[in-house]
Design an enzyme around this catalytic site. Structure first.
Site, PDB file in Angstrom:
ATOM      1  CB  THR A  68      -0.982  -0.027   1.189  1.00  0.00           C
ATOM      2  OG1 THR A  68      -1.674   1.201   1.226  1.00  0.00           O
ATOM      3  CG2 THR A  68      -0.310  -0.266   2.524  1.00  0.00           C
ATOM      4  CD  GLU A  82      -3.968  -1.121   4.691  1.00  0.00           C
ATOM      5  OE1 GLU A  82      -4.726  -0.995   3.713  1.00  0.00           O
ATOM      6  OE2 GLU A  82      -3.188  -0.217   5.040  1.00  0.00           O
ATOM      7  CE  LYS A 117      -7.100  15.372  13.927  1.00  0.00           C
ATOM      8  NZ  LYS A 117      -6.076  14.867  13.024  1.00  0.00           N
ATOM      9  CD1 TRP A 124     -11.356  16.435  14.887  1.00  0.00           C
ATOM     10  CD2 TRP A 124     -12.151  14.484  14.109  1.00  0.00           C
ATOM     11  NE1 TRP A 124     -10.633  15.419  15.466  1.00  0.00           N
ATOM     12  CE2 TRP A 124     -11.089  14.211  15.009  1.00  0.00           C
ATOM     13  CE3 TRP A 124     -12.788  13.415  13.499  1.00  0.00           C
ATOM     14  CZ2 TRP A 124     -10.672  12.915  15.312  1.00  0.00           C
ATOM     15  CZ3 TRP A 124     -12.380  12.120  13.791  1.00  0.00           C
ATOM     16  CH2 TRP A 124     -11.328  11.877  14.687  1.00  0.00           C
TER      17      TRP A 124
HETATM   18  P1  AMP Z   1      -5.834   1.568  -1.192  1.00  0.00           P
HETATM   19  O1  AMP Z   1      -5.376   0.756  -0.038  1.00  0.00           O
HETATM   20  O2  AMP Z   1      -4.735   2.114  -2.023  1.00  0.00           O
HETATM   21  O3  AMP Z   1      -6.848   0.807  -2.000  1.00  0.00           O
HETATM   22  O4  AMP Z   1      -6.549   2.859  -0.628  1.00  0.00           O
HETATM   23  C1  AMP Z   1      -7.574   2.731   0.312  1.00  0.00           C
HETATM   24  C2  AMP Z   1      -8.138   4.081   0.606  1.00  0.00           C
HETATM   25  O5  AMP Z   1      -8.769   4.628  -0.560  1.00  0.00           O
HETATM   26  C3  AMP Z   1      -9.213   4.034   1.649  1.00  0.00           C
HETATM   27  O6  AMP Z   1      -8.693   4.006   2.962  1.00  0.00           O
HETATM   28  C4  AMP Z   1      -9.983   5.306   1.344  1.00  0.00           C
HETATM   29  O7  AMP Z   1      -9.369   6.435   1.930  1.00  0.00           O
HETATM   30  C5  AMP Z   1      -9.888   5.413  -0.162  1.00  0.00           C
HETATM   31  N1  AMP Z   1     -11.119   4.861  -0.773  1.00  0.00           N
HETATM   32  C6  AMP Z   1     -11.329   3.625  -1.251  1.00  0.00           C
HETATM   33  N2  AMP Z   1     -12.585   3.505  -1.737  1.00  0.00           N
HETATM   34  C7  AMP Z   1     -13.192   4.693  -1.545  1.00  0.00           C
HETATM   35  C8  AMP Z   1     -14.510   5.216  -1.820  1.00  0.00           C
HETATM   36  N3  AMP Z   1     -15.449   4.497  -2.409  1.00  0.00           N
HETATM   37  N4  AMP Z   1     -14.750   6.506  -1.466  1.00  0.00           N
HETATM   38  C9  AMP Z   1     -13.803   7.271  -0.883  1.00  0.00           C
HETATM   39  N5  AMP Z   1     -12.558   6.844  -0.601  1.00  0.00           N
HETATM   40  C10 AMP Z   1     -12.249   5.571  -0.927  1.00  0.00           C
END
Ligand code: AMP
Length: 549
Positions: free
Chosen positions: A179, A323, A433, A438
Site C-alpha cells: 500500500t 489491508e 482539527k 473536526w
Molecule cells: P488503497 O489501499 O490504495 O486501495 O486505498 C484505500 C483508501 O482509498 C481508503 O482508505 C480510502 O481512503 C480510499 N477509498 C477507497 N474507496 C473509496 C470510496 N469508495 N470513497 C472514498 N474513498 C475511498
C-alpha cells in the site's frame, strides 16, 4: 487435519474447469483480442506450475508480477498460490525507489513483466542491488528489447498440462500487495489462502459484488492493485466469463469490449468511468448488456450514479483498502429503502455503503468513544474480520500504529447513518482539527469544486497557535473563471452550507494540485510546498471554534 480440507483457492478453479470447461476467458493484448476456455486455462496453469517447479520456485517463495490485466497475468493468479508460493503484484506506476524497496523487502525470486512495462522495470533495476539474483519472464511469445527476459510462452512450453497440486494449509501466504503510504516506504500486506478464500465467498454474496455463471466480468481496476478487487477469483468461483482489458485501456477500448463481449459487470475508479461517460456521449455505443458498474477507490460522484441510472446500469459504490483484501463496504439498497423516493435512495447509494457479511466495524471519536449512528457524528472507522490483515509485513512500527486487538484502524473518518450506511468524510490525517472539533476537508473540497469556476480544490489544515489548525483552500480555477470575484463567490457558497468556523481562512490559487502515484490529491505535498502558517495567522477569525457558533 487431513489434507485438502482447508480454505484455499484451488477448488474454485477445479470446479469451474470441471463444470464449465467451455466458459470463455477473453483478453486484449498487444496482438489483439485473444480468447480461450476455462479448460485451456486450467491446462496452462498446470504448465506454468511445472515451469515454476523446474525454475526452482518452492513453497513460500515470492513471485512478482509487473503487469496489466490480461490472461497471462490471470494464469499467475491461480498457478503461483496453488503450488504454495506467494504472488506479489507490483504497482508499475510507483517511482523507481519504491519499486526497488518493494522488490527487496518482499525478496522476490522471479518477476513476470509486460512487454510495454519492461523499459520501466529495466530502469528501476539498473544499478539497483535490490534486483540482484532476480530473473525476468516477459509476458509475450517473443523476447524483450528492454530487458533480458525469457518469453512467457517459451517458459511454459513443453511442460505437462497436469500437476500434482499440494494440499495447502489455509494460513499459507498466497498473495501480497504494498500500500502506497503518503509518508515513508510502502507497507506490505500479505494475503493468506484463507483471506483470499473468504474474500471470494464474502463478495459472492448478494451483499457483495454478486456474480453468476451467465455474467461477463471485466475488471478494469488493475490486477496489480489488490488483485483487481478480488474479481478474477470471484468470477472464477461464479464460473463467469472473464474479460481482461489489457495494457492501458482507453475509454474507446473499454466501450468496445463492453459492446462486443457483452460485459454485464465491470469495476474501476471514478476517473475511468468519467472517461467512458464522455466517450459514450460522443459516440454510438450500446451499453445495454451492462447491468452493474462497481465504483470504488475514491468517492463515486452522485452525478455519475444518475448518468448510469438513466442508461439502465446499476452503480454499486464500494469502499475498501489494500489491508482488507480489499472490499469492505458496498452501497446496496436495503429492501426497507426500496419504497423510498429516488433522491432518498440516491442519498444512500452515494455513500460508501454497508459492511459486507463477515466483517465487524466500530467508529471511534477523538475521545476513544464509539460515535452514534446518526449520520452526523464522525470518527475513525475500525474494521476486523477474516479478510482483514492484522499486521504489515516486516514493519512492527507501522503495525503498532495501525492495529489494535485485531482491529485495523483504517485512517478513514466516517459517519454512520441510522440504517448503517457509512460515509467517508475524510482521511484521519487530513481531517482539520480546529478548536477541539473536526472539520471535513473533503466536504469543503466538494463544495468548492461545485463552483463552475473551479476545476480542482484541496483543503488542508494549517497549524494555528490558538485553534490548533485552520483550513486553507488551494484552488485551481478553470480557464474561463472570473478570478477577481472567485474568492467571494466561493466564500458565499460555503457560508450558505457550513458553520462559520468551517470556513477557510484563506483561498490560494495554484496551476495544479500535486497528485500521488495513484492520482489522488497529495495533501502531504500541498502541506510541504504551500502551507505556511502566515496564511492563517493574519486572518484567523476570533470565533473560529464551534463554541462560538
Ligand atoms: P488503497 O489501499 O490504495 O486501495 O486505498 C484505500 C483508501 O482509498 C481508503 O482508505 C480510502 O481512503 C480510499 N477509498 C477507497 N474507496 C473509496 C470510496 N469508495 N470513497 C472514498 N474513498 C475511498
Amino acid at each position: 487435519m487431513p489434507g485438502g480440507t482447508d480454505q484455499t483457492l484451488r477448488p474454485f478453479l477445479w470446479r469451474a474447469a470441471k463444470l464449465y470447461p467451455d466458459q470463455e476467458i477473453v483478453s486484449r493484448t498487444h496482438q489483439g483480442i485473444e480468447r480461450y476456455t476455462y479448460s485451456e486455462y486450467s491446462d496452462r496453469i498446470a504448465q506454468l506450475a511445472n515451469a515454476l517447479d523446474e525454475y526452482g520456485i518452492e513453497r513460500g517463495d515470492r513471485v512478482g508480477t509487473f503487469c496489466w490485466n490480461h490472461h497471462r497475468h490471470f494464469e499467475t493468479y491461480f498457478s503461483v498460490p496453488s503450488i504454495g508460493a506467494q504472488l506479489h503484484t507490483i504497482n508499475p506506476l510507483l517511482p523507481d525507489e519504491h519499486i526497488q524497496y518493494i522488490v527487496d523487502n518482499a525478496d522476490d525470486q522471479l518477476i513476470f513483466v509486460d512487454p510495454s512495462l519492461a523499459p520501466k522495470l529495466a530502469d528501476a533495476a539498473t544499478d539497483a542491488p535490490e534486483f540482484d539474483g532476480i530473473d525476468f519472464v516477459v509476458m509475450d511469445d517473443r523476447e524483450s528489447d528492454a530487458l533480458d527476459a525469457t518469453p512467457y510462452e517459451a517458459f511454459i512450453d513443453g511442460h505437462g498440462t497436469t500437476y500434482e497440486w499440494p494440499d495447502l494449509d489455509e494460513t499459507q501466504p498466497a498473495g501480497m500487495c504494498y500500500t502506497s503510504g503518503t509518508t515513508g516506504n510502502p507497507k506490505g500486506v500479505e494475503y493468506t489462502q484463507k483471506m483470499l478464500w473468504s474474500h471470494t465467498m464474502m463478495t459472492l454474496t448478494p451483499q457483495g459484488l454478486p456474480m453468476e455463471d451467465d455474467d461477463v466480468v471485466m475488471p478494469v481496476v488493475p490486477m496489480f492493485h489488490v488483485n483487481a478487487w478480488g474479481m478474477p477469483f470471484t468470477a472464477t468461483a461464479a464460473a463467469a466469463k472473464h474479460v481482461y482489458p489489457g495494457p492501458s485501456p482507453d475509454p474507446k477500448d473499454l466501450a468496445h469490449l463492453i459492446e462486443n463481449e457483452g460485459v454485464t459487470i465491470t469495476a474501476g475508479v471514478p476517473t475511468v468511468w468519467l472517461g467512458l461517460m464522455e466517450y459514450v456521449e460522443n459516440n454510438d455505443i450500446d451499453l445495454s448488456s451492462l447491468d452493474t458498474l462497481v465504483v470504488g477507490g475514491s468517492a463515486a460522484p452522485e452525478s455519475m450514479i444518475r448518468w448510469f441510472d438513466n442508461r439502465g446500469v446499476e452503480v454499486l459504490h464500494a469502499w475498501g483498502m489494500t489491508e482488507m483484501s480489499p472490499i469492505g463496504t458496498v452501497a446496496h439498497l436495503k429492501s426497507e429503502l426500496e419504497e423510498e423516493d429516488y433522491e432518498t435512495q440516491l442519498d444512500h447509494r452515494a455513500k460508501q455503503g454497508l459492511l459486507i457479511p463477515g466483517l465487524e466495524m466500530r467508529v471511534i471519536d477523538e475521545n476513544d468513544e464509539e460515535v452514534a449512528w446518526d449520520g452526523e457524528e464522525f470518527g475513525e472507522l475500525w474494521v476486523r474480520g477474516p479478510t482483514v490483515t492484522t499486521e504489515y509485513f516486516k514493519r512492527p512500527d507501522a503495525t503498532e500504529e495501525d492495529f489494535e486487538d485485531g482491529w485495523l484502524k483504517t485512517g478513514d473518518v466516517v459517519t454512520v447513518d441510522e440504517e448503517g450506511y457509512i460515509k467517508i468524510v475524510d482521511r484521519a490525517k487530513d481531517v482539520i482539527k480546529s478548536g477541539g472539533e473536526w472539520i471535513s476537508s473533503v466536504e469543503l473540497e466538494n463544495a468548492i469544486m461545485a463552483h463552475e469556476g473551479v476545476s480542482e480544490a484541496a483543503v488542508v489544515g494549517v497549524p494555528h497557535e490558538k485553534w490548533q489548525e485552520r483550513p486553507v483552500a488551494f484552488v485551481v480555477p478553470t480557464t474561463a473563471a472570473a478570478t477577481e470575484t472567485l474568492d467571494e463567490e466561493i466564500m458565499d457558497l460555503l457560508r450558505s452550507e457550513y458553520p462559520k468556523w468551517w470556513l477557510p481562512d484563506a483561498i490560494e490559487y495554484l496551476d495544479e494540485i500535486p497528485k500521488t502515484a495513484t492520482g489522488k490529491f497529495s495533501k502531504k505535498d500541498i502541506r510541504d510546498q504551500y502551507s505556511d502558517q502566515s496564511l492563517v495567522e493574519a486572518t484567523a477569525p476570533e470565533d473560529a471554534a464551534p463554541d462560538n457558533e
